[in-house]
Design a protein around this motif. Structure first.
Motif, PDB file in Angstrom:
ATOM      1  N   VAL A 111       3.347  21.285  -0.712  1.00 38.40           N
ATOM      2  CA  VAL A 111       2.170  21.415  -1.569  1.00 38.40           C
ATOM      3  C   VAL A 111       1.365  22.638  -1.152  1.00 38.40           C
ATOM      4  O   VAL A 111       1.499  23.127  -0.033  1.00 38.40           O
ATOM      5  N   LYS A 112       0.535  23.099  -2.081  1.00 43.88           N
ATOM      6  CA  LYS A 112      -0.395  24.185  -1.790  1.00 43.88           C
ATOM      7  C   LYS A 112      -1.769  23.544  -1.588  1.00 43.88           C
ATOM      8  O   LYS A 112      -2.193  22.705  -2.391  1.00 43.88           O
ATOM      9  N   SER A 113      -2.449  23.910  -0.523  1.00 39.17           N
ATOM     10  CA  SER A 113      -3.759  23.340  -0.232  1.00 39.17           C
ATOM     11  C   SER A 113      -4.836  24.109  -0.982  1.00 39.17           C
ATOM     12  O   SER A 113      -4.723  25.325  -1.130  1.00 39.17           O
ATOM     13  N   PRO A 114      -5.854  23.425  -1.513  1.00 37.41           N
ATOM     14  CA  PRO A 114      -6.080  21.989  -1.484  1.00 37.41           C
ATOM     15  C   PRO A 114      -5.200  21.270  -2.511  1.00 37.41           C
ATOM     16  O   PRO A 114      -4.759  21.866  -3.485  1.00 37.41           O
ATOM     17  N   PHE A 115      -4.978  19.982  -2.274  1.00 39.06           N
ATOM     18  CA  PHE A 115      -4.143  19.186  -3.175  1.00 39.06           C
ATOM     19  C   PHE A 115      -4.729  17.784  -3.288  1.00 39.06           C
ATOM     20  O   PHE A 115      -5.474  17.335  -2.436  1.00 39.06           O
ATOM     21  N   TRP A 116      -4.374  17.106  -4.382  1.00 38.60           N
ATOM     22  CA  TRP A 116      -4.841  15.740  -4.603  1.00 38.60           C
ATOM     23  C   TRP A 116      -3.926  14.750  -3.897  1.00 38.60           C
ATOM     24  O   TRP A 116      -2.699  14.908  -3.911  1.00 38.60           O
ATOM     25  N   CYS A 117      -4.535  13.755  -3.306  1.00 34.78           N
ATOM     26  CA  CYS A 117      -3.813  12.655  -2.664  1.00 34.78           C
ATOM     27  C   CYS A 117      -4.292  11.379  -3.354  1.00 34.78           C
ATOM     28  O   CYS A 117      -5.495  11.099  -3.396  1.00 34.78           O
ATOM     29  N   ARG A 118      -3.346  10.627  -3.925  1.00 37.18           N
ATOM     30  CA  ARG A 118      -3.691   9.427  -4.700  1.00 37.18           C
ATOM     31  C   ARG A 118      -3.037   8.195  -4.085  1.00 37.18           C
ATOM     32  O   ARG A 118      -1.870   8.229  -3.707  1.00 37.18           O
ATOM     33  N   ASP A 155      -7.627  19.390   2.042  1.00 34.71           N
ATOM     34  CA  ASP A 155      -7.457  20.807   2.345  1.00 34.71           C
ATOM     35  C   ASP A 155      -6.941  20.882   3.777  1.00 34.71           C
ATOM     36  O   ASP A 155      -7.721  20.854   4.728  1.00 34.71           O
ATOM     37  N   LEU A 156      -5.619  20.916   3.917  1.00 34.24           N
ATOM     38  CA  LEU A 156      -4.988  20.917   5.229  1.00 34.24           C
ATOM     39  C   LEU A 156      -4.429  22.305   5.539  1.00 34.24           C
ATOM     40  O   LEU A 156      -4.034  23.039   4.634  1.00 34.24           O
ATOM     41  N   PRO A 157      -4.372  22.646   6.828  1.00 35.40           N
ATOM     42  CA  PRO A 157      -3.790  23.944   7.194  1.00 35.40           C
ATOM     43  C   PRO A 157      -2.291  23.975   6.922  1.00 35.40           C
ATOM     44  O   PRO A 157      -1.641  22.930   6.799  1.00 35.40           O
ATOM     45  N   ARG A 158      -1.749  25.190   6.868  1.00 41.06           N
ATOM     46  CA  ARG A 158      -0.307  25.363   6.657  1.00 41.06           C
ATOM     47  C   ARG A 158       0.470  24.612   7.729  1.00 41.06           C
ATOM     48  O   ARG A 158       0.023  24.497   8.862  1.00 41.06           O
ATOM     49  N   LEU A 208       0.863  -1.172   0.000  1.00 40.27           N
ATOM     50  CA  LEU A 208       0.000   0.000   0.000  1.00 40.27           C
ATOM     51  C   LEU A 208       0.901   1.224   0.000  1.00 40.27           C
ATOM     52  O   LEU A 208       1.857   1.283   0.778  1.00 40.27           O
ATOM     53  N   TYR A 209       0.635   2.191  -0.871  1.00 47.43           N
ATOM     54  CA  TYR A 209       1.568   3.308  -1.020  1.00 47.43           C
ATOM     55  C   TYR A 209       0.859   4.544  -1.560  1.00 47.43           C
ATOM     56  O   TYR A 209      -0.286   4.475  -2.021  1.00 47.43           O
ATOM     57  N   PHE A 210       1.547   5.667  -1.500  1.00 47.83           N
ATOM     58  CA  PHE A 210       1.051   6.924  -2.061  1.00 47.83           C
ATOM     59  C   PHE A 210       1.604   7.090  -3.475  1.00 47.83           C
ATOM     60  O   PHE A 210       2.808   6.981  -3.682  1.00 47.83           O
ATOM     61  N   LEU A 211       0.714   7.347  -4.422  1.00 43.10           N
ATOM     62  CA  LEU A 211       1.152   7.756  -5.751  1.00 43.10           C
ATOM     63  C   LEU A 211       1.545   9.225  -5.704  1.00 43.10           C
ATOM     64  O   LEU A 211       2.482   9.657  -6.348  1.00 43.10           O
ATOM     65  N   TRP A 212       0.787  10.007  -4.941  1.00 44.78           N
ATOM     66  CA  TRP A 212       1.047  11.430  -4.726  1.00 44.78           C
ATOM     67  C   TRP A 212       0.325  11.852  -3.475  1.00 44.78           C
ATOM     68  O   TRP A 212      -0.786  11.396  -3.259  1.00 44.78           O
ATOM     69  N   PRO A 213       0.900  12.654  -2.640  1.00 47.99           N
ATOM     70  CA  PRO A 213       2.224  13.270  -2.720  1.00 47.99           C
ATOM     71  C   PRO A 213       3.317  12.311  -2.250  1.00 47.99           C
ATOM     72  O   PRO A 213       3.033  11.276  -1.647  1.00 47.99           O
ATOM     73  N   HIS A 214       4.536  12.688  -2.522  1.00 50.64           N
ATOM     74  CA  HIS A 214       5.695  11.936  -2.043  1.00 50.64           C
ATOM     75  C   HIS A 214       6.184  12.570  -0.755  1.00 50.64           C
ATOM     76  O   HIS A 214       6.008  13.769  -0.528  1.00 50.64           O
ATOM     77  N   SER A 215       6.826  11.777   0.070  1.00 54.30           N
ATOM     78  CA  SER A 215       7.356  12.293   1.327  1.00 54.30           C
ATOM     79  C   SER A 215       8.367  13.408   1.056  1.00 54.30           C
ATOM     80  O   SER A 215       9.192  13.305   0.151  1.00 54.30           O
ATOM     81  N   GLY A 216       8.257  14.481   1.851  1.00 53.64           N
ATOM     82  CA  GLY A 216       9.203  15.581   1.744  1.00 53.64           C
ATOM     83  C   GLY A 216       8.769  16.715   0.845  1.00 53.64           C
ATOM     84  O   GLY A 216       9.420  17.760   0.824  1.00 53.64           O
ATOM     85  N   VAL A 217       7.667  16.556   0.076  1.00 53.49           N
ATOM     86  CA  VAL A 217       7.258  17.625  -0.833  1.00 53.49           C
ATOM     87  C   VAL A 217       6.516  18.729  -0.082  1.00 53.49           C
ATOM     88  O   VAL A 217       5.974  18.515   0.997  1.00 53.49           O
ATOM     89  N   VAL A 263      -0.403  -1.477   5.597  1.00 51.24           N
ATOM     90  CA  VAL A 263      -0.211  -0.041   5.824  1.00 51.24           C
ATOM     91  C   VAL A 263       0.878   0.480   4.896  1.00 51.24           C
ATOM     92  O   VAL A 263       1.788  -0.245   4.519  1.00 51.24           O
ATOM     93  N   SER A 264       0.761   1.745   4.571  1.00 52.41           N
ATOM     94  CA  SER A 264       1.797   2.390   3.773  1.00 52.41           C
ATOM     95  C   SER A 264       2.883   2.906   4.698  1.00 52.41           C
ATOM     96  O   SER A 264       2.713   2.966   5.921  1.00 52.41           O
ATOM     97  N   GLU A 265       3.970   3.299   4.088  1.00 48.85           N
ATOM     98  CA  GLU A 265       4.991   4.060   4.824  1.00 48.85           C
ATOM     99  C   GLU A 265       4.335   5.376   5.247  1.00 48.85           C
ATOM    100  O   GLU A 265       3.503   5.936   4.516  1.00 48.85           O
ATOM    101  N   LYS A 266       4.656   5.878   6.427  1.00 48.14           N
ATOM    102  CA  LYS A 266       4.154   7.176   6.862  1.00 48.14           C
ATOM    103  C   LYS A 266       5.001   8.244   6.167  1.00 48.14           C
ATOM    104  O   LYS A 266       6.226   8.186   6.219  1.00 48.14           O
ATOM    105  N   ILE A 267       4.322   9.160   5.472  1.00 49.86           N
ATOM    106  CA  ILE A 267       5.057  10.230   4.781  1.00 49.86           C
ATOM    107  C   ILE A 267       4.827  11.557   5.508  1.00 49.86           C
ATOM    108  O   ILE A 267       3.823  11.730   6.206  1.00 49.86           O
ATOM    109  N   THR A 268       5.767  12.455   5.317  1.00 45.91           N
ATOM    110  CA  THR A 268       5.663  13.808   5.867  1.00 45.91           C
ATOM    111  C   THR A 268       5.653  14.801   4.719  1.00 45.91           C
ATOM    112  O   THR A 268       6.478  14.708   3.805  1.00 45.91           O
ATOM    113  N   ILE A 269       4.688  15.704   4.749  1.00 45.21           N
ATOM    114  CA  ILE A 269       4.594  16.749   3.742  1.00 45.21           C
ATOM    115  C   ILE A 269       4.500  18.095   4.440  1.00 45.21           C
ATOM    116  O   ILE A 269       4.232  18.168   5.639  1.00 45.21           O
ATOM    117  N   ARG A 270       4.718  19.140   3.675  1.00 48.65           N
ATOM    118  CA  ARG A 270       4.567  20.501   4.198  1.00 48.65           C
ATOM    119  C   ARG A 270       3.534  21.197   3.325  1.00 48.65           C
ATOM    120  O   ARG A 270       3.588  21.115   2.098  1.00 48.65           O
TER     121      ARG A 270
END
Length: 141
Positions: free
Chosen positions: A44-51, A107-110, A33-42, A132-139
């Motif tokens: 993004v501007k909210s709102p954004f697509w999560c695949r 649509d996540l807060p800053r 199980l994994y994220f196509l988007w976003p990738h860890s470390g990116v 479970v997928s790897e836990k990713i961190t985004i900003r």
């Protein structure tokens, strides 16, 4: 009279057995199980697509009890482990995709956020072993 008692006993045993059968369904072999988007470390501007991506199991609706299939749950900023003997919670940090969705617009807060996917069975229980997928961190800016 005797058959009525047997029917009631069978119904009671079925009710007690159902919760045990709802838990710990076996996961598919080599499931990922994994994220196509976003990738860890990116950033993004909210709102954004999560695949979401899934390999070696199928995606279906909640309530559909097909073998080797489940539906997605997205955990946002969750640090506590899930209890494998309880259904995955449903709240603002545990999003359910019971219609078989494989993407969503968030649509996540800053700020910094963690995202993790969990595959649930027909009744929202994690599989055994948990998928479970790897836990990713985004900003979010």
């Amino acid at each position: 009279m005797k058959s009525t008692g047997l029917i009631m006993l069978a119904a009671a045993l079925t009710l007690f057995a159902a919760p045990a059968n709802a838990q710990n369904k076996p996961a598919g072999k080599d499931t990922k199980l994994y994220f196509l988007w976003p990738h860890s470390g990116v950033t993004v501007k909210s709102p954004f697509w999560c695949r979401f991506g899934l390999r070696n199991m199928g995606v279906t609706h909640a309530g559909d009890d097909y073998p080797n299939s489940g539906h997605h749950h997205l955990l946002i900023d969750v640090n506590e482990p899930l209890n494998p003997n309880e259904p995955i919670p449903s709240d603002k940090s545990h999003l359910h995709f019971g219609a078989g969705q494989t993407e969503t617009q968030l649509d996540l807060p800053r700020g910094k956020h963690t995202l993790q996917l969990v595959l649930g069975d027909a009744k929202h229980y994690p599989f055994n072993p948990p998928v479970v997928s790897e836990k990713i961190t985004i900003r979010v800016r």
